[in-house]
Design an enzyme around this catalytic site. Structure first.
Site, PDB file in Angstrom:
ATOM      1  N   PHE A   1      -0.344   3.124   8.230  1.00  0.00           N
ATOM      2  CA  PHE A   1      -1.737   3.042   8.654  1.00  0.00           C
ATOM      3  C   PHE A   1      -2.533   2.341   7.567  1.00  0.00           C
ATOM      4  O   PHE A   1      -2.591   2.791   6.429  1.00  0.00           O
ATOM      5  CB  PHE A   1      -2.270   4.459   8.898  1.00  0.00           C
ATOM      6  CG  PHE A   1      -3.720   4.532   9.284  1.00  0.00           C
ATOM      7  CD1 PHE A   1      -4.172   3.967  10.466  1.00  0.00           C
ATOM      8  CD2 PHE A   1      -4.630   5.190   8.468  1.00  0.00           C
ATOM      9  CE1 PHE A   1      -5.511   4.055  10.835  1.00  0.00           C
ATOM     10  CE2 PHE A   1      -5.966   5.291   8.828  1.00  0.00           C
ATOM     11  CZ  PHE A   1      -6.401   4.717  10.008  1.00  0.00           C
TER      12      PHE A   1
ATOM     13  N   ALA B   1     -10.473   2.146   3.112  1.00  0.00           N
ATOM     14  CA  ALA B   1     -10.796   3.554   2.882  1.00  0.00           C
ATOM     15  C   ALA B   1     -11.986   3.775   1.963  1.00  0.00           C
ATOM     16  O   ALA B   1     -12.489   4.901   1.879  1.00  0.00           O
ATOM     17  CB  ALA B   1      -9.578   4.263   2.304  1.00  0.00           C
TER      18      ALA B   1
ATOM     19  N   HIS C   1       0.837  -1.200   0.000  1.00  0.00           N
ATOM     20  CA  HIS C   1       0.000   0.000   0.000  1.00  0.00           C
ATOM     21  C   HIS C   1       0.867   1.243   0.000  1.00  0.00           C
ATOM     22  O   HIS C   1       1.873   1.293   0.712  1.00  0.00           O
ATOM     23  CB  HIS C   1      -0.886   0.042   1.254  1.00  0.00           C
ATOM     24  CG  HIS C   1      -1.837  -1.098   1.354  1.00  0.00           C
ATOM     25  ND1 HIS C   1      -3.057  -1.106   0.715  1.00  0.00           N
ATOM     26  CD2 HIS C   1      -1.740  -2.277   1.998  1.00  0.00           C
ATOM     27  CE1 HIS C   1      -3.673  -2.243   0.984  1.00  0.00           C
ATOM     28  NE2 HIS C   1      -2.897  -2.973   1.762  1.00  0.00           N
ATOM     29  N   PRO C   2       0.459   2.254  -0.752  1.00  0.00           N
ATOM     30  CA  PRO C   2       1.175   3.525  -0.645  1.00  0.00           C
ATOM     31  C   PRO C   2       0.820   4.185   0.687  1.00  0.00           C
ATOM     32  O   PRO C   2      -0.287   4.017   1.185  1.00  0.00           O
ATOM     33  CB  PRO C   2       0.635   4.339  -1.815  1.00  0.00           C
ATOM     34  CG  PRO C   2      -0.722   3.768  -2.075  1.00  0.00           C
ATOM     35  CD  PRO C   2      -0.643   2.308  -1.706  1.00  0.00           C
TER      36      PRO C   2
END
Length: 173
Positions: free
Chosen positions: A123, A127, A70-71
């Site tokens: 984190f 989303a 994940h970015p």
């Protein structure tokens, strides 16, 4: 690329794992799930994925490998781009809302860096459908946790993301 389950079942083990790595970057999860083929239906695939994820999430190395896919949500400019459509759709709000949105995005970027500094991984949150403010609220609620709690929280969120991506990959299933 979207696959049908029959197409997926016909792939080599390496190619099937490669397709699955687009959904979750844990190589252990991807190879184990690829080895459960043939898959009859999407519900069966999701159930198998959940079972394998429960095994994999007990290993910090596998979790960190999945999280690394994940970015980091930490660049204010990329956050502005992500939530720009939300701002455009909220034309009825007072003009001060735009400044508040920038403040939220800056707080979200800082919170993400604080999270990374504290826990050693980014984190992770499902989303989809969440506003910048909702993301910030979730981040701030989780930031006081200990590392073990956050590993568990992030693993749960990762599985939600993986399930969504599997659904997209096999949307023709």
């Amino acid at each position: 690329m979207s696959l049908t389950l029959p197409q997926f079942n016909e792939l080599s083990a390496a190619d099937a794992a490669s397709q699955l790595l687009t959904c979750c970057t844990s190589s252990n999860w991807a190879h184990k799930l690829a080895n459960t083929r043939p898959v009859k239906d999407l519900d069966g695939l999701l159930a198998k994925s959940d079972g394998i994820w429960e095994q994999v999430q007990t290993n910090d190395i596998d979790l960190l490998e999945a999280f690394d896919g994940h970015p980091q949500i930490g660049n204010v400019d990329s956050l502005k781009e992500k939530y720009r459509n939300t701002q455009d759709n909220a034309a009825h709000e007072q003009s001060g809302a735009n400044d508040a949105e920038d403040q939220v995005l800056e707080a979200l970027a800082q919170g993400n860096q604080d999270y990374l500094d504290k826990f050693g991984f980014i984190f992770i949150v499902f989303a989809t459908g969440k506003s910048a403010q909702q993301m910030l609220d979730l981040l701030l609620a989780r930031l006081p946790n200990d590392r073990a709690t956050e590993f568990a929280n992030a693993a749960t969120e990762q599985n939600k993301i993986t399930r969504l991506r599997l659904n997209k990959l096999f949307s023709n299933a």
